[in-house]
Design an enzyme around this catalytic site. Structure first.
Site, PDB file in Angstrom:
ATOM      1  N   ILE A 187       0.831  -1.199   0.000  1.00 33.42           N
ATOM      2  CA  ILE A 187       0.000   0.000   0.000  1.00 33.42           C
ATOM      3  C   ILE A 187       0.867   1.250   0.000  1.00 33.42           C
ATOM      4  O   ILE A 187       0.572   2.225  -0.695  1.00 33.42           O
ATOM      5  CB  ILE A 187      -0.949   0.001   1.220  1.00 33.42           C
ATOM      6  N   ASN A 214       2.151   5.056   7.127  1.00 35.67           N
ATOM      7  CA  ASN A 214       1.790   3.760   6.555  1.00 35.67           C
ATOM      8  C   ASN A 214       2.589   2.605   7.155  1.00 35.67           C
ATOM      9  O   ASN A 214       2.076   1.494   7.268  1.00 35.67           O
ATOM     10  CB  ASN A 214       1.996   3.789   5.034  1.00 35.67           C
ATOM     11  N   SER A 227      -4.919   2.744   8.439  1.00 35.82           N
ATOM     12  CA  SER A 227      -5.347   1.891   9.537  1.00 35.82           C
ATOM     13  C   SER A 227      -5.588   0.476   9.031  1.00 35.82           C
ATOM     14  O   SER A 227      -4.945   0.023   8.084  1.00 35.82           O
ATOM     15  CB  SER A 227      -6.589   2.488  10.203  1.00 35.82           C
ATOM     16  N   SER A 228      -6.538  -0.221   9.621  1.00 35.55           N
ATOM     17  CA  SER A 228      -6.831  -1.603   9.239  1.00 35.55           C
ATOM     18  C   SER A 228      -8.191  -2.002   9.786  1.00 35.55           C
ATOM     19  O   SER A 228      -8.639  -1.482  10.822  1.00 35.55           O
ATOM     20  CB  SER A 228      -5.764  -2.542   9.808  1.00 35.55           C
ATOM     21  N   TYR A 251      -1.858  -6.200  17.078  1.00 30.84           N
ATOM     22  CA  TYR A 251      -1.977  -5.412  15.856  1.00 30.84           C
ATOM     23  C   TYR A 251      -3.262  -4.579  15.866  1.00 30.84           C
ATOM     24  O   TYR A 251      -3.252  -3.381  15.562  1.00 30.84           O
ATOM     25  CB  TYR A 251      -1.956  -6.345  14.650  1.00 30.84           C
ATOM     26  N   LYS A 303      -3.688  -0.378  15.738  1.00 29.27           N
ATOM     27  CA  LYS A 303      -4.434   0.335  14.703  1.00 29.27           C
ATOM     28  C   LYS A 303      -5.567   1.162  15.305  1.00 29.27           C
ATOM     29  O   LYS A 303      -5.873   2.265  14.824  1.00 29.27           O
ATOM     30  CB  LYS A 303      -4.964  -0.655  13.661  1.00 29.27           C
ATOM     31  N   VAL A 305      -6.266  -6.591   2.015  1.00 29.55           N
ATOM     32  CA  VAL A 305      -5.643  -6.075   0.797  1.00 29.55           C
ATOM     33  C   VAL A 305      -4.571  -7.070   0.348  1.00 29.55           C
ATOM     34  O   VAL A 305      -3.836  -7.627   1.170  1.00 29.55           O
ATOM     35  CB  VAL A 305      -4.997  -4.693   1.043  1.00 29.55           C
ATOM     36  N   THR A 360      -1.482  -7.696  -0.303  1.00 27.00           N
ATOM     37  CA  THR A 360      -0.110  -7.239  -0.105  1.00 27.00           C
ATOM     38  C   THR A 360       0.754  -8.417   0.323  1.00 27.00           C
ATOM     39  O   THR A 360       0.255  -9.518   0.588  1.00 27.00           O
ATOM     40  CB  THR A 360      -0.054  -6.159   0.993  1.00 27.00           C
TER      41      THR A 360
END
Length: 260
Positions: free
Chosen positions: A23, A100, A149-150, A163, A167, A197, A199
């Site tokens: 991202i 990020n 964020s997430s 995690y 966030k 996503v 990634t």
């Protein structure tokens, strides 16, 4: 004739942390497409080539770009990011800061260690706090700060005790700083909150995690798929523009409709 000047970032200087891949790389390139000069940040030497490829892409678009090896988790590295941006800047100011860079190792509650807790909070929370503190004296009025964020901040995903907490902390910083930096500095502070996503982090997650997430993915209203990085980067870029001047302290949900 169409007028999109409110979306133009020509001449502005941006720092995008963790932008050698995923991202972050997509955001850096998207900002370059809109005219910004970008500091491409990477942490480990093995990411240097990727960071240079991102910078070269931005330069091929006609903008300036530099690479900066620095870990936001290390307070001593933070001045390197600020200096890199000031050297790139045409105005002597930094206009855009994108938080990020993040760690995201899956661990159930009974697997959480003090080291995992410390490394995640150092990168995902402490880093943005002290990098922002260092940038504020140099950020232009009308500046933009955006966090990535997430879904973990809101969705309650098993295995993301630490995690998810980091966030959620980032989203809290957005709300606080929108108030602290708004009228005093004319800075907006916002957050983009993606769902899953495609990634490297997603691909490196364990099979059980991805299996557990599959029903959620299949129920995504926009389409039964996970996002691509190019679904997310334009939303981050928009929040950096003049057209987004009246949006601050907000979380833009970029998750295909999974939640609001």
């Amino acid at each position: 004739m169409p007028d999109f000047k409110g979306l133009d970032l020509t001449g502005k200087t941006a720092i995008v942390t963790g932008s050698s891949r995923g991202i972050g790389a997509a955001i850096a390139i998207q900002l370059g497409k809109r005219g910004a000069n970008v500091v491409v940040n990477y942490t480990s030497e093995k990411s240097r080539t990727r960071a240079e490829e991102v910078a070269n892409k931005i330069q091929s678009l006609g903008q300036k770009a530099s690479v900066c090896q620095a870990s936001v988790a290390n307070i001593k590295d933070i001045p390197k990011l600020v200096q890199s941006a000031l050297e790139l800047s045409e105005s002597g100011k930094i206009e855009i800061l994108i938080h990020n860079a993040a760690l995201g190792v899956d661990a159930n509650l009974d697997e959480v260690t003090e080291d995992l807790f410390a490394t995640h909070f150092d990168t995902n929370v402490k880093g943005p706090i002290f990098l922002t503190q260092a940038v504020i004296p140099h950020i232009a009025r009308g500046g933009r700060i955006v966090f990535v964020s997430s879904a973990a901040a809101r969705l309650g995903v098993a295995g993301q005790t630490v995690y998810g907490a980091t966030k959620a902390a980032g989203e809290a910083l957005v709300r606080v700083w929108a108030k602290e930096l708004g009228q005093s500095h004319d800075i907006t502070v916002n957050c983009v909150n993606p769902g899953p996503v495609a990634t490297d982090q997603w691909l490196e997650s364990d099979d059980q995690f991805r299996e557990d997430m599959q029903p959620l993915i299949e129920s995504t209203p926009a389409a039964a798929r996970i996002a691509e990085v190019d679904d997310i980067a334009p939303l981050v870029a928009f929040l950096c523009t003049e057209d987004a001047r009246w949006t601050t302290g907000s979380v833009l949900s970029a998750n295909g409709g999974l939640y609001n």
